[in-house]
Design a protein around this motif. Structure first.
Motif, mmCIF file in Angstrom:
data_model
loop_
_atom_site.group_PDB
_atom_site.id
_atom_site.type_symbol
_atom_site.label_atom_id
_atom_site.label_comp_id
_atom_site.label_asym_id
_atom_site.label_seq_id
_atom_site.Cartn_x
_atom_site.Cartn_y
_atom_site.Cartn_z
ATOM 1 N N ILE A 235 64.701 91.728 122.525
ATOM 2 C CA ILE A 235 65.508 91.618 123.747
ATOM 3 C C ILE A 235 64.767 92.254 124.924
ATOM 4 O O ILE A 235 64.004 93.223 124.747
ATOM 5 C CB ILE A 235 66.893 92.273 123.554
ATOM 6 C CG1 ILE A 235 67.879 91.807 124.626
ATOM 7 C CG2 ILE A 235 66.798 93.783 123.553
ATOM 8 C CD1 ILE A 235 69.315 92.227 124.341
ATOM 9 N N ARG A 348 77.187 113.574 130.042
ATOM 10 C CA ARG A 348 77.994 112.682 130.890
ATOM 11 C C ARG A 348 77.130 111.476 131.247
ATOM 12 O O ARG A 348 75.920 111.467 130.973
ATOM 13 C CB ARG A 348 78.403 113.393 132.178
ATOM 14 C CG ARG A 348 77.235 114.061 132.882
ATOM 15 C CD ARG A 348 77.568 114.558 134.252
ATOM 16 N NE ARG A 348 77.491 113.467 135.200
ATOM 17 C CZ ARG A 348 77.213 113.645 136.497
ATOM 18 N NH1 ARG A 348 77.011 114.865 136.968
ATOM 19 N NH2 ARG A 348 77.160 112.627 137.323
ATOM 20 N N SER A 349 77.728 110.467 131.850
ATOM 21 C CA SER A 349 76.886 109.361 132.296
ATOM 22 C C SER A 349 76.730 109.441 133.804
ATOM 23 O O SER A 349 77.486 110.151 134.487
ATOM 24 C CB SER A 349 77.476 108.023 131.867
ATOM 25 O OG SER A 349 78.658 107.806 132.579
ATOM 26 N N ILE A 352 74.022 104.145 138.103
ATOM 27 C CA ILE A 352 72.682 103.571 137.935
ATOM 28 C C ILE A 352 71.729 104.021 139.052
ATOM 29 O O ILE A 352 70.515 104.124 138.843
ATOM 30 C CB ILE A 352 72.763 102.029 137.826
ATOM 31 C CG1 ILE A 352 71.409 101.456 137.432
ATOM 32 C CG2 ILE A 352 73.252 101.393 139.112
ATOM 33 C CD1 ILE A 352 71.438 100.331 136.513
HETATM 34 C C1 GDG Z 1 72.073 98.593 120.989
HETATM 35 C C2 GDG Z 1 70.978 99.062 120.036
HETATM 36 C C3 GDG Z 1 69.305 97.893 121.481
HETATM 37 C C4 GDG Z 1 72.411 105.142 129.332
HETATM 38 N N1 GDG Z 1 72.843 106.208 130.012
HETATM 39 C C5 GDG Z 1 73.334 105.748 131.169
HETATM 40 C C6 GDG Z 1 73.170 104.371 131.201
HETATM 41 N N2 GDG Z 1 72.597 104.018 130.041
HETATM 42 C C7 GDG Z 1 72.238 102.651 129.652
HETATM 43 C C8 GDG Z 1 70.738 102.514 129.631
HETATM 44 C C9 GDG Z 1 70.571 101.323 128.676
HETATM 45 C C10 GDG Z 1 71.772 101.442 127.746
HETATM 46 O O1 GDG Z 1 72.674 102.358 128.336
HETATM 47 C C11 GDG Z 1 71.397 101.978 126.381
HETATM 48 O O2 GDG Z 1 70.764 100.976 125.672
HETATM 49 P P1 GDG Z 1 69.988 101.241 124.298
HETATM 50 O O3 GDG Z 1 69.125 100.082 124.009
HETATM 51 O O4 GDG Z 1 69.223 102.476 124.440
HETATM 52 O O5 GDG Z 1 71.084 101.515 123.167
HETATM 53 P P2 GDG Z 1 72.503 100.937 122.574
HETATM 54 O O6 GDG Z 1 73.557 100.959 123.608
HETATM 55 O O7 GDG Z 1 72.761 101.737 121.371
HETATM 56 O O8 GDG Z 1 72.273 99.412 122.160
HETATM 57 C C12 GDG Z 1 69.666 99.192 120.789
HETATM 58 C C13 GDG Z 1 70.465 97.385 122.319
HETATM 59 O O9 GDG Z 1 71.654 97.303 121.519
HETATM 60 C C14 GDG Z 1 70.190 96.011 122.917
HETATM 61 O O10 GDG Z 1 70.000 95.031 121.925
HETATM 62 O O11 GDG Z 1 68.203 98.124 122.322
HETATM 63 O O12 GDG Z 1 68.654 99.554 119.883
HETATM 64 O O13 GDG Z 1 71.334 100.290 119.442
HETATM 65 O O14 GDG Z 1 70.629 100.119 129.353
HETATM 66 O O15 GDG Z 1 70.289 102.281 130.918
HETATM 67 N N3 GDG Z 1 73.549 103.621 132.243
HETATM 68 C C15 GDG Z 1 74.113 104.258 133.314
HETATM 69 N N4 GDG Z 1 74.313 105.605 133.310
HETATM 70 C C16 GDG Z 1 73.946 106.371 132.292
HETATM 71 O O16 GDG Z 1 74.150 107.592 132.320
HETATM 72 N N5 GDG Z 1 74.485 103.546 134.364
#
Ligand code: GDG
Length: 734
Positions: A235, A348-349, A352
């Motif tokens: 992805i 916390r979050s 963006i």
């Molecule tokens: C699953 C799989 C796979 C994080 N903190 C904040 C924030 N984020 C956003 C990041 C990113 C998303 O969250 C996290 O994406 P990941 O890929 O790291 O993890 P999962 O949500 O567990 O997703 C993973 C994904 O599916 C896609 O197929 O990559 O391996 O586990 O986009 O930017 N966004 C904001 N504030 C935050 O504090 N706005």
């Protein structure tokens, strides 16, 4: 017009309620953006849980109407359903097992499984309310593993794609789940199954073929005649969005703020959802190790650590959060100085605009999950580095590490390595940073989210085409009738029949496959017709064929053409064949028998066959590959050919070829009806050698040069039976 239906656990909106009014806030996630190109077009829709329990009927209707405007269709679930299906089964069984944490966190509760099945069925009902013939369904992720088959059972013709966002574990992990067969069965209702990496594909194919009666050839699986493709589709993200964010005033403001605050030190950024798979505690250990063993880094490096709250009502997650708190507190109180705090930690979050500012200003992004399907944070960091500087440290356990090979790749369990790599990253010369970052940025830009959506959909269409072309080649009732009509009209026919796998099913003991009464009757009727010339063309030994078929008026070709016997004459062999080579190769084959329990050698006059039908699954295939490799050069040297067949590897003289044998028999005779049935690799030579007018039928579903397909020896027998029965009726009528 045919439409596309996206299905995922959550809809790409957040619902909030205020004074009885509902507000839908679109989610900003990459997936929502990428799939926006699909679900916002034409009649396409996205189906999922709206993330809110709504029990009141009127409210449900209101929300449904509001969502409809955005092409979204809600699946309403009760709190009980969410607790058991989502938290209980998805997050307490599938998530830990798929992330290799089965022994610590998996909890196999029967009632959670019952709910998982029930909720998947609820999703199915919603999908089937909108799905029409010709539509394409794209199901997402581990919460809906049963959905593809539930849909397929009711609407078999739909095109169904599935994508798993988390890793697919090795068979040894997956098999621990009590309901592994049901889960596998569920996924295999798809036409195409996508994963982030090739390793996931490999694990999946291995598990599928071990758990269910499914065949695989490379990444193509066959289940009940249906071709299913498993493929890696890493992805991507919306790279342009991350590249342009730093130009926005809000982001600029944040960048200045961060620079003013941390200007004197190098910033190392970590962004994770609270989860044990993200390796947060192990990372803190590496940070502590670094501060202890490399004191010169004090006051030089600052960690900015964001942990986004998630699932923290679950005790294990709450415990993890407390542990992180303690660890961060411990490190900070040990190493803090008047001017400097080592870790700035936020549970916390952030909006963006802040995230983007952090991506832009951090010297290093430290991403060290213990397991991660892909990890989007690493790609977002790269996309944000518009000046090609900055360093990405990436765990080899994240799917992203397979693509971003220019990152500094680490094993997250190796505390010392991670500590040293942080230092290396922080002090990496700009030149090296740029070389690495440029490469990574190219990859992130090319394989972005729209590319991902496009190649997934293109491939799904391709698979559907492949299935259709296979389907049209299956002998239908109509095709069978036209074969019979031709048979009835003709007077000089020749019929080539392979034996094992064509007229009889494979038996694990090769001696057991002797013809039964039914087959005897079929052959007798075929031979009774003076217009028929029946040729049994097999790889079996000639002695074998003699004992079984001597009573019939048929020609026999044994050992793939090394021996030939016209009815009423004696066996004669193909001239000029040598079997000297067997002396040399037999000892090599014996070493394979010694190392592969259940395998054995069949010694024919001009060939050697290594059989592994009874060997341990997987091991036989591995050894067969090894054997083929091992004999590759010896074979060329000695004029031999190596033929991988159905659980066998056969070594024989190049001159021996069923096709040549068939051609010699057909030659110069004016047959007006030529039929050939075969199931194996060696029968392909027959299909190719016969003239265009021949009716060639492959038994089974591997790719073939034959004109038609049949599914089993049973179908082949039926055809032969119908030929004689119907022709008998016609002739009796005359
Ligand atoms: C699953 C799989 C796979 C994080 N903190 C904040 C924030 N984020 C956003 C990041 C990113 C998303 O969250 C996290 O994406 P990941 O890929 O790291 O993890 P999962 O949500 O567990 O997703 C993973 C994904 O599916 C896609 O197929 O990559 O391996 O586990 O986009 O930017 N966004 C904001 N504030 C935050 O504090 N706005």
């Amino acid at each position: 017009m045919a439409k596309t239906i996206i299905v995922s656990n959550r809809l790409p909106v957040k619902i909030t309620e205020k004074d009885g009014e509902y507000q839908m806030i679109p989610s900003e996630g990459g997936l929502a953006t990428g799939l926006g190109s699909i679900y916002k077009q034409g009649d396409n829709v996205w189906i999922g849980w709206p993330g809110h329990e709504v029990t009141n009927k009127k409210d449900r209707e209101k929300i449904t109407d509001q969502l409809k405007e955005q092409s979204l269709i809600p699946v309403f679930l009760t709190q009980e359903e969410i607790t058991q299906y989502y938290e209980g089964f998805s997050n307490n069984v599938l998530w830990p097992v798929f992330h290799y944490y089965a022994s610590t966190y998996a909890n196999y509760e029967q009632s959670n499984w019952d709910y998982y099945q029930r909720v998947n069925a609820i999703f199915k009902d919603v999908v089937l309310k909108v799905a029409e013939p010709g539509d394409t369904i794209w199901v997402h992720d581990y919460q809906l593993l049963l959905l593809p088959t539930l849909i397929r059972k009711e609407q078999p013709e739909l095109s169904i794609g599935f994508f798993l966002h988390i890793p697919f574990p090795s068979y040894e992990m997956f098999r621990l789940i009590p309901w592994r067969a049901e889960l596998m069965e569920g996924i295999l209702g798809s036409d195409m199954i996508g994963f982030h990496t090739y390793d996931d594909v490999r694990h999946f194919i291995n598990a599928a073929t071990r758990i269910l009666p499914v065949n695989s050839s490379a990444n193509i699986l066959t289940k009940d005649d249906r071709t299913i493709v498993a493929e890696a589709f890493p992805i991507g993200i919306d790279d342009k969005k991350y590249a342009s964010l730093p130009d926005e005033p809000e982001v600029k403001k944040n960048i200045k703020l961060i620079r003013d605050t941390f200007g004197n030190t190098k910033l190392v950024l970590c962004v994770d959802r609270l989860d044990y798979s993200k390796g947060i505690l192990q990372r803190l250990q590496a940070i502590e190790y670094m501060l202890e063993h490399y004191p010169e880094t004090k006051e030089k490096i600052t960690f900015y650590m964001i942990v986004v709250p998630s699932r923290d009502t679950v005790p294990q997650y709450a415990h993890l959060r407390d542990e992180i708190d303690k660890r961060v507190g411990g490190i900070n109180s040990n190493y803090r100085t008047m001017e400097w705090t080592p870790i700035h930690y936020f549970y916390r979050s952030f909006p963006i605009e802040m995230l983007s500012a952090l991506y832009s200003t951090s010297s290093v992004c430290l991403v060290t999950p213990m397991r991660d399907g892909m990890n989007l944070v690493s790609k977002e960091y790269v996309a944000s580095r518009v000046y090609n500087d900055g360093v990405l440290i990436l765990s080899e356990m994240a799917g992203a590490s397979k693509e971003l090979i220019d990152a500094l790749i680490v094993n997250p369990n190796n505390t010392e390595e991670v500590a040293k790599t942080i230092i290396r990253g922080v002090y990496m010369p700009l030149e090296e940073q740029r070389t690495r970052m440029k490469q990574m940025r190219q990859i992130v830009a090319k394989f972005n989210i729209s590319h991902w959506v496009k190649i997934f959909m293109d491939k799904l269409n391709e698979v559907k085409q492949l299935q259709r072309s296979m389907q049209t080649r299956y002998v239908s009732a109509n095709t069978e009738q036209s074969i019979i009509n031709r048979y009835i009209k003709t007077r000089k026919r020749i019929i080539f029949l392979d034996y094992d796998g064509t007229l009889v099913d494979f038996k694990s003991n090769i001696e057991q496959a002797s013809p039964d009464n039914d087959l005897h009757t079929i052959l007798r009727h075929l031979c009774e017709d003076p217009s028929n010339h029946v040729v049994l063309i097999s790889g079996r030994k000639h002695e074998n064929l003699d004992t079984w078929f001597d009573e019939y008026d048929i020609d026999l070709v044994a050992e793939h053409g090394a021996w030939f016997k016209k009815q009423g004459t004696k066996w004669h062999r193909l001239p000029g064949l040598s079997s000297q080579w067997k002396l040399e190769l037999l000892p090599i084959l014996e070493t394979y028998v010694d190392r592969t329990p259940g395998s054995f050698i069949e010694d024919k006059s001009y060939s050697l066959v290594w059989h592994y039908r009874k060997a341990q699954k997987g091991l036989g295939e591995l050894r067969a590959g090894e054997l083929m490799n091992n004999l590759k050069y010896a074979a060329i040297d000695k004029g031999l050919q190596l033929l991988p067949g159905n659980k066998v590897v056969e070594i024989k003289n190049v001159e021996i070829n069923k096709g040549k044998a068939a051609l010699t028999i057909v030659d110069n005779e004016n047959y007006d009806f030529i039929l050939a049935l075969g199931d194996d690799y060696t029968d392909e030579d027959v299909f190719k050698a016969l003239p265009d007018s021949a009716i060639t039928i492959k038994i089974g579903n591997n790719v073939s040069a034959a004109k038609f397909y049949m599914r089993s020896p049973n179908e082949a027998r039926n055809l032969l039976r119908h030929l004689t029965e119907q022709s008998h009726v016609v002739h009796a009528d005359k």
